[in-house]
Design a protein around this motif. Structure first.
Motif, PDB file in Angstrom:
ATOM      1  N   THR A  41      43.137-100.247 -14.228  1.00 33.38           N
ATOM      2  CA  THR A  41      41.821 -99.956 -13.670  1.00 33.38           C
ATOM      3  C   THR A  41      41.272 -98.575 -14.022  1.00 33.38           C
ATOM      4  O   THR A  41      40.081 -98.337 -13.853  1.00 33.38           O
ATOM      5  CB  THR A  41      41.833-100.077 -12.133  1.00 33.38           C
ATOM      6  N   HIS A  42      42.109 -97.673 -14.472  1.00 35.06           N
ATOM      7  CA  HIS A  42      41.654 -96.307 -14.740  1.00 35.06           C
ATOM      8  C   HIS A  42      41.691 -95.984 -16.227  1.00 35.06           C
ATOM      9  O   HIS A  42      42.569 -96.441 -16.951  1.00 35.06           O
ATOM     10  CB  HIS A  42      42.531 -95.290 -13.990  1.00 35.06           C
ATOM     11  N   THR A  43      40.758 -95.160 -16.653  1.00 29.14           N
ATOM     12  CA  THR A  43      40.706 -94.704 -18.036  1.00 29.14           C
ATOM     13  C   THR A  43      41.907 -93.824 -18.336  1.00 29.14           C
ATOM     14  O   THR A  43      42.233 -92.921 -17.572  1.00 29.14           O
ATOM     15  CB  THR A  43      39.402 -93.916 -18.289  1.00 29.14           C
ATOM     16  N   SER A  44      42.558 -94.096 -19.449  1.00 31.23           N
ATOM     17  CA  SER A  44      43.683 -93.274 -19.897  1.00 31.23           C
ATOM     18  C   SER A  44      43.207 -92.079 -20.707  1.00 31.23           C
ATOM     19  O   SER A  44      43.794 -91.007 -20.662  1.00 31.23           O
ATOM     20  CB  SER A  44      44.634 -94.102 -20.764  1.00 31.23           C
ATOM     21  N   LEU A  45      42.133 -92.280 -21.464  1.00 36.86           N
ATOM     22  CA  LEU A  45      41.609 -91.221 -22.316  1.00 36.86           C
ATOM     23  C   LEU A  45      40.102 -91.393 -22.441  1.00 36.86           C
ATOM     24  O   LEU A  45      39.634 -92.480 -22.777  1.00 36.86           O
ATOM     25  CB  LEU A  45      42.262 -91.299 -23.707  1.00 36.86           C
ATOM     26  N   TYR A  46      39.368 -90.330 -22.147  1.00 38.32           N
ATOM     27  CA  TYR A  46      37.911 -90.333 -22.307  1.00 38.32           C
ATOM     28  C   TYR A  46      37.609 -89.555 -23.576  1.00 38.32           C
ATOM     29  O   TYR A  46      37.930 -88.376 -23.677  1.00 38.32           O
ATOM     30  CB  TYR A  46      37.224 -89.684 -21.098  1.00 38.32           C
ATOM     31  N   ILE A  47      37.002 -90.215 -24.541  1.00 35.09           N
ATOM     32  CA  ILE A  47      36.694 -89.596 -25.824  1.00 35.09           C
ATOM     33  C   ILE A  47      35.185 -89.353 -25.898  1.00 35.09           C
ATOM     34  O   ILE A  47      34.402 -90.300 -25.853  1.00 35.09           O
ATOM     35  CB  ILE A  47      37.174 -90.473 -26.999  1.00 35.09           C
ATOM     36  N   GLY A 105      47.550-101.698 -23.603  1.00 37.48           N
ATOM     37  CA  GLY A 105      46.976-101.724 -22.261  1.00 37.48           C
ATOM     38  C   GLY A 105      46.304-100.432 -21.839  1.00 37.48           C
ATOM     39  O   GLY A 105      45.845-100.320 -20.700  1.00 37.48           O
ATOM     40  N   PHE A 106      46.230 -99.437 -22.717  1.00 32.15           N
ATOM     41  CA  PHE A 106      45.554 -98.189 -22.382  1.00 32.15           C
ATOM     42  C   PHE A 106      44.049 -98.381 -22.496  1.00 32.15           C
ATOM     43  O   PHE A 106      43.553 -98.891 -23.499  1.00 32.15           O
ATOM     44  CB  PHE A 106      45.988 -97.052 -23.316  1.00 32.15           C
ATOM     45  N   ARG A 107      43.332 -97.967 -21.454  1.00 31.71           N
ATOM     46  CA  ARG A 107      41.872 -98.030 -21.476  1.00 31.71           C
ATOM     47  C   ARG A 107      41.330 -96.748 -22.081  1.00 31.71           C
ATOM     48  O   ARG A 107      41.622 -95.650 -21.612  1.00 31.71           O
ATOM     49  CB  ARG A 107      41.303 -98.204 -20.072  1.00 31.71           C
ATOM     50  N   LEU A 108      40.540 -96.904 -23.140  1.00 27.86           N
ATOM     51  CA  LEU A 108      39.891 -95.782 -23.781  1.00 27.86           C
ATOM     52  C   LEU A 108      38.401 -95.890 -23.502  1.00 27.86           C
ATOM     53  O   LEU A 108      37.799 -96.941 -23.708  1.00 27.86           O
ATOM     54  CB  LEU A 108      40.107 -95.830 -25.294  1.00 27.86           C
TER      55      LEU A 108
END
Length: 124
Positions: free
Chosen positions: A70-76, A115-118
């Motif tokens: 549910t949470h962003t792992s990395l905001y680019i 499964g990482f949300r970017l």
């Protein structure tokens, strides 16, 4: 005036623990346009990849770690979010829409093979 010698911090590295570093390298290269900067060991247990100066490190995970669903792992942060949205949409990577968020960003999410949300975004 602040000088380099007055600073304590230099930069950071986001390190994602992954099941298979080789597969992750292939996915980030083919799908997101990243390139390999560095690998460690054979078979590879650590890699550094980059695109346009943004670097992500990957390490072979040795525990049961799972990324948040549910949470962003990395905001680019990007310069042209519409352009990169279209690039990733054409590759069927984008699940949702490009949105203008209440927090002042225009952004969208993808989820990588691990499964990482970017999240990719630009000030709106």
């Amino acid at each position: 005036m602040t000088t380099v010698k007055d600073k304590q911090l230099s930069h950071f590295a986001a390190v994602f623990p992954v099941e298979n570093v080789d597969e992750t390298i292939s996915w980030y290269t083919e799908k997101l346009g990243f390139k390999v900067d560095f690998t460690w060991e054979d078979p590879i247990t650590y890699a550094v990849m980059s695109r346009d100066g943004v670097k992500i490190h990957f390490s072979k995970k040795e525990d049961q770690f799972q990324p948040s669903s549910t949470h962003t792992s990395l905001y680019i942060f990007v310069f042209n979010v519409d352009e990169i949205f279209e690039e990733f949409k054409a590759k069927s990577l984008v699940k949702g829409n490009l949105t203008n968020a209440e927090y002042g960003m225009r952004d969208f999410d993808i989820t990588d093979l691990n499964g990482f949300r970017l999240t990719f975004g630009q000030s709106s």
